[in-house]
Design a protein around this motif. Structure first.
Motif, short mmCIF file in Angstrom:
data_model
loop_
_atom_site.label_atom_id
_atom_site.label_comp_id
_atom_site.label_asym_id
_atom_site.label_seq_id
_atom_site.Cartn_x
_atom_site.Cartn_y
_atom_site.Cartn_z
N ALA A 17 -85.25 -10.55 70.86
CA ALA A 17 -85.50 -10.52 69.65
C ALA A 17 -86.84 -9.64 69.26
O ALA A 17 -87.01 -9.52 68.45
CB ALA A 17 -86.40 -12.16 69.87
N PHE A 18 -87.60 -9.24 70.74
CA PHE A 18 -88.77 -8.84 70.53
C PHE A 18 -87.82 -7.18 69.98
O PHE A 18 -88.51 -6.30 69.39
CB PHE A 18 -89.66 -8.26 71.41
N GLY A 19 -86.88 -7.18 70.63
CA GLY A 19 -86.54 -5.64 70.14
C GLY A 19 -86.02 -5.46 69.35
O GLY A 19 -85.66 -4.29 68.41
N LEU A 20 -85.39 -6.38 68.20
CA LEU A 20 -85.78 -6.92 67.14
C LEU A 20 -86.63 -6.52 66.03
O LEU A 20 -86.54 -5.60 65.05
CB LEU A 20 -84.84 -8.09 66.65
N PHE A 21 -87.71 -6.95 66.72
CA PHE A 21 -89.03 -7.29 65.30
C PHE A 21 -90.00 -5.88 65.80
O PHE A 21 -90.27 -4.98 64.58
CB PHE A 21 -90.27 -7.80 66.74
N ILE A 22 -89.25 -5.01 67.39
CA ILE A 22 -89.43 -3.65 67.37
C ILE A 22 -89.25 -2.48 66.21
O ILE A 22 -88.73 -0.99 66.63
CB ILE A 22 -90.28 -2.66 68.54
N GLN A 23 -87.58 -3.11 65.85
CA GLN A 23 -86.54 -2.04 65.43
C GLN A 23 -85.96 -0.84 66.89
O GLN A 23 -86.09 -0.45 66.54
CB GLN A 23 -87.08 -1.15 64.61
N ILE A 24 -85.61 -1.48 67.82
CA ILE A 24 -85.09 -0.81 69.09
C ILE A 24 -83.64 -0.21 68.38
O ILE A 24 -82.53 -1.33 67.43
CB ILE A 24 -84.77 -0.99 70.33
N PRO A 25 -82.70 0.81 68.87
CA PRO A 25 -81.74 0.58 68.46
C PRO A 25 -80.80 -0.74 68.61
O PRO A 25 -80.60 -1.28 69.61
CB PRO A 25 -81.12 2.34 68.73
N VAL A 26 -79.59 -0.87 67.31
CA VAL A 26 -79.03 -2.03 67.76
C VAL A 26 -77.68 -2.24 68.96
O VAL A 26 -77.80 -3.40 69.56
CB VAL A 26 -77.89 -2.70 66.10
N GLN A 27 -77.14 -1.17 69.21
CA GLN A 27 -76.22 -0.79 70.02
C GLN A 27 -77.07 -0.93 71.82
O GLN A 27 -77.02 -0.44 72.44
CB GLN A 27 -75.76 0.20 70.20
N GLU A 28 -78.31 -0.86 71.30
CA GLU A 28 -78.86 -1.28 72.53
C GLU A 28 -79.79 -2.11 72.92
O GLU A 28 -80.47 -2.43 74.09
CB GLU A 28 -80.26 0.41 72.65
N LEU A 29 -79.46 -2.91 72.26
CA LEU A 29 -80.32 -5.04 72.17
C LEU A 29 -79.67 -5.10 73.25
O LEU A 29 -80.98 -5.75 74.07
CB LEU A 29 -80.43 -5.35 70.99
N VAL A 30 -78.64 -5.47 73.72
CA VAL A 30 -78.45 -6.05 75.25
C VAL A 30 -78.73 -5.06 76.32
O VAL A 30 -79.60 -6.16 76.79
CB VAL A 30 -76.25 -5.96 75.26
N TRP A 31 -78.28 -4.40 76.21
CA TRP A 31 -78.78 -3.48 77.61
C TRP A 31 -80.88 -3.62 78.09
O TRP A 31 -81.04 -3.82 79.03
CB TRP A 31 -78.56 -1.93 77.38
N ALA A 32 -81.49 -3.71 76.27
CA ALA A 32 -82.56 -4.22 77.05
C ALA A 32 -82.64 -5.38 77.47
O ALA A 32 -83.84 -5.70 77.69
CB ALA A 32 -83.33 -3.73 75.38
N GLY A 33 -81.59 -6.95 76.33
CA GLY A 33 -81.87 -7.84 76.48
C GLY A 33 -81.61 -7.61 78.38
O GLY A 33 -82.36 -8.83 79.01
#
Length: 147
Positions: A17-33
């Motif tokens: 959710a925070f990654g979406l908020f700061i707009q990291i690349p969508v393909q990296e959201l799972v890895w950030a999670g």
């Protein structure tokens, strides 16, 4: 066991959710999670074992920093893509809120104690992340000199 699964799941979702908020690349959201949930799980398990919240935050931040370094190399992204959202579950927001609540109701001694704890927690997070970056720098330096 159920409680551990809930901790991992919610930290994963919160990091995304925070990654979406700061707009990291969508393909990296799972890895950030994954990075955030690993850091939080490290914190939570160490805290449950009785190490205390300060060392547990330090270790969690260190793990997030190392994961960010490894993922940045593997995924060819800046390490901040994984580190910034990954550190969010470790931020002592609830403790800071409790400190402000103590100030508002007039418990000044408890407020100072709680603020000092927040400062120690944020310092532990910063030191853990800094140490991970130093380790990564040394590993990179040794890697380049061996070529």
């Amino acid at each position: 066991m159920w409680h551990l699964i809930v901790q991992i799941s919610l930290s994963f979702l919160g990091t995304i959710a925070f990654g979406l908020f700061i707009q990291i690349p969508v393909q990296e959201l799972v890895w950030a999670g994954v990075t955030g949930s690993l850091g939080w799980t490290c914190y939570w398990l160490l805290f449950q074992m009785g190490t205390g919240s300060i060392f547990a935050n330090f270790a969690g931040a260190f793990l997030v920093g190392i994961m960010g370094m490894l993922l940045s190399r593997q995924r060819k992204q800046p390490s901040t893509t994984f580190n910034i959202p990954g550190l969010v579950p470790l931020v002592p927001g609830a403790t800071a809120y409790q400190a402000l609540e103590l100030l508002i109701v007039g418990h000044r001694n408890a407020f100072v104690t709680k603020c000092f704890h927040v400062i120690l927690l944020t310092g532990a997070i910063a030191l853990g992340y800094l140490l991970a970056q130093l380790v990564a720098e040394q590993l990179n330096k040794n890697h380049y000199y061996k070529r």
